[in-house]
Write a protein that holds these residues in place. Structure first.
Motif, PDB file in Angstrom:
ATOM      1  N   LEU A  62       0.840  -1.267  -0.152  1.00 60.47           N
ATOM      2  CA  LEU A  62       0.178  -0.100   0.042  1.00 60.47           C
ATOM      3  C   LEU A  62       0.931   1.144  -0.177  1.00 60.47           C
ATOM      4  N   GLN A  66      -5.328   4.585  -1.345  1.00 62.35           N
ATOM      5  CA  GLN A  66      -6.292   3.997  -2.181  1.00 62.35           C
ATOM      6  C   GLN A  66      -5.491   3.204  -3.323  1.00 62.35           C
ATOM      7  N   GLN A  89      -9.336  -9.480  -4.680  1.00 62.65           N
ATOM      8  CA  GLN A  89      -9.531  -8.892  -3.366  1.00 62.65           C
ATOM      9  C   GLN A  89      -8.281  -8.698  -2.721  1.00 62.65           C
ATOM     10  N   ARG A  91      -6.144  -8.227   1.205  1.00 61.25           N
ATOM     11  CA  ARG A  91      -6.275  -8.151   2.824  1.00 61.25           C
ATOM     12  C   ARG A  91      -5.011  -7.482   3.076  1.00 61.25           C
ATOM     13  N   THR A 101      -7.337  -5.649   6.979  1.00 49.91           N
ATOM     14  CA  THR A 101      -8.449  -4.716   6.083  1.00 49.91           C
ATOM     15  C   THR A 101      -8.705  -5.483   4.705  1.00 49.91           C
ATOM     16  N   SER A 102     -10.107  -5.524   4.798  1.00 49.06           N
ATOM     17  CA  SER A 102     -10.443  -6.092   3.374  1.00 49.06           C
ATOM     18  C   SER A 102     -10.689  -5.066   2.301  1.00 49.06           C
ATOM     19  N   ALA A 103     -10.328  -5.379   1.128  1.00 52.62           N
ATOM     20  CA  ALA A 103     -10.353  -3.956  -0.012  1.00 52.62           C
ATOM     21  C   ALA A 103     -10.767  -4.838  -1.271  1.00 52.62           C
ATOM     22  N   LEU A 129      -8.023   0.920  -5.321  1.00 51.81           N
ATOM     23  CA  LEU A 129      -8.911   0.334  -4.369  1.00 51.81           C
ATOM     24  C   LEU A 129     -10.337   1.242  -4.677  1.00 51.81           C
ATOM     25  N   ARG A 130     -11.300   0.508  -4.619  1.00 48.67           N
ATOM     26  CA  ARG A 130     -12.958   1.215  -4.520  1.00 48.67           C
ATOM     27  C   ARG A 130     -12.827   1.973  -3.678  1.00 48.67           C
ATOM     28  N   THR A 131     -12.331   1.890  -2.358  1.00 47.55           N
ATOM     29  CA  THR A 131     -12.321   2.951  -1.573  1.00 47.55           C
ATOM     30  C   THR A 131     -11.103   3.133  -0.557  1.00 47.55           C
ATOM     31  N   GLN A 132     -10.722   4.219   0.018  1.00 46.20           N
ATOM     32  CA  GLN A 132      -9.551   4.587   0.623  1.00 46.20           C
ATOM     33  C   GLN A 132      -9.557   3.674   1.965  1.00 46.20           C
ATOM     34  N   VAL A 133      -8.391   3.130   2.193  1.00 47.11           N
ATOM     35  CA  VAL A 133      -8.402   2.316   3.678  1.00 47.11           C
ATOM     36  C   VAL A 133      -7.565   3.294   4.591  1.00 47.11           C
TER      37      VAL A 133
END
Length: 264
Positions: A62, A66, A89, A91, A101-103, A129-133
């Motif tokens: 990461l 995102q 997917q 993790r 965290t699942s993303a 990613l679809r959304t920020q973590v």
């Protein structure tokens, strides 16, 4: 394993295969693990497991809330196309690849000069990613590490060096402290301008299942990303042959990463 191959990186095939690995085709790569390392001594908030149907296939890092960087061959199908984003997917941030965290992935960006032959270089890809973590990303180092400098490798790859010797990836993250080789220690096809030659032996190396995972410099709380696992440094199916593993030099792709992430 085909010459200089470490990671097959075909997520669909890797995840559905019983061993989470597939037999590499000519001039392609197969996933690499950590052989001879130790259990991770800390939690790496940025460490990502690329998965399909709950099965680990490749590693990633990461680099922004995102964005994840990985190896291009990890998102390339047998037919040479890009793996659809909805099939991947993630993790993130746990030493246990079933946790964290699942993303979901919104977009896959493979380097445009990646040819499907990892020995051609540019074995790098970005996942949006679809959304920020909320996980803390790892920063990319400002420049390539120098010869003989220390580096730490991370991965969930197999823990024995022969192809197919392990049927399941380890559940818990492993780490290996090693060093940057002189470029001459990697095989023909190695490109010192955008790749790193990393020291390893059959007893201590990245191997099948570690593909796309990070090579780091620094230390706890100040890690910086320099590489992503690409392939073996010499011909042969045993990991660590030739005392080398080739990593994509992430620092050499800073401009491409910035352009595609909007400077994230």
């Amino acid at each position: 394993m085909s010459p200089r191959s470490l990671i097959r990186g075909v997520l669909g095939t890797l995840m559905l295969a019983a061993a989470a690995l597939s037999a590499p085709a000519a001039a392609q790569a197969a996933p690499a693990p950590i052989v001879g390392g130790s259990q991770a001594t800390e939690t790496y908030s940025f460490m990502a497991s690329l998965q399909q149907q709950g099965r680990h296939g490749c590693g990633g890092s990461l680099i922004a809330p995102q964005w994840v960087v990985t190896a291009a061959h990890c998102v390339t199908s047998r037919q040479g196309g890009v793996t659809p984003a909805q099939q991947i997917q993630l993790r993130i941030g746990s030493n246990d690849h079933t946790q964290g965290t699942s993303a979901a992935v919104q977009r896959v960006i493979r380097h445009p000069r990646y040819t499907g032959d990892v020995s051609g270089g540019n074995d790098i890809a970005l996942l949006q990613l679809r959304t920020q973590v909320q996980n803390q990303p790892v920063s990319i180092a400002s420049g390539s590490p120098s010869e003989n400098s220390s580096t730490r490798l991370l991965g969930w790859g197999q823990t024995c060096p022969q192809q197919g010797c392990s049927q399941q990836p380890p559940r818990y993250l492993k780490q290996l402290d090693t060093r940057i080789n002189p470029d001459r220690m990697c095989a023909a096809g190695f490109n010192g301008a955008n790749e790193l030659c990393v020291y390893g032996t059959p007893q201590a190396t990245a191997c099948y299942g570690d593909s796309g995972g990070p090579a780091l410099i620094g230390g706890s709380g100040r890690w910086q990303l320099v590489g992503a696992t690409s392939r073996a440094g010499q011909n042969g199916s045993t990991c660590g042959t030739g005392n080398a593993t080739i990593y994509t030099d992430v620092t050499a792709h800073r401009q491409w990463i910035s352009q595609n992430t909007g400077g994230a």
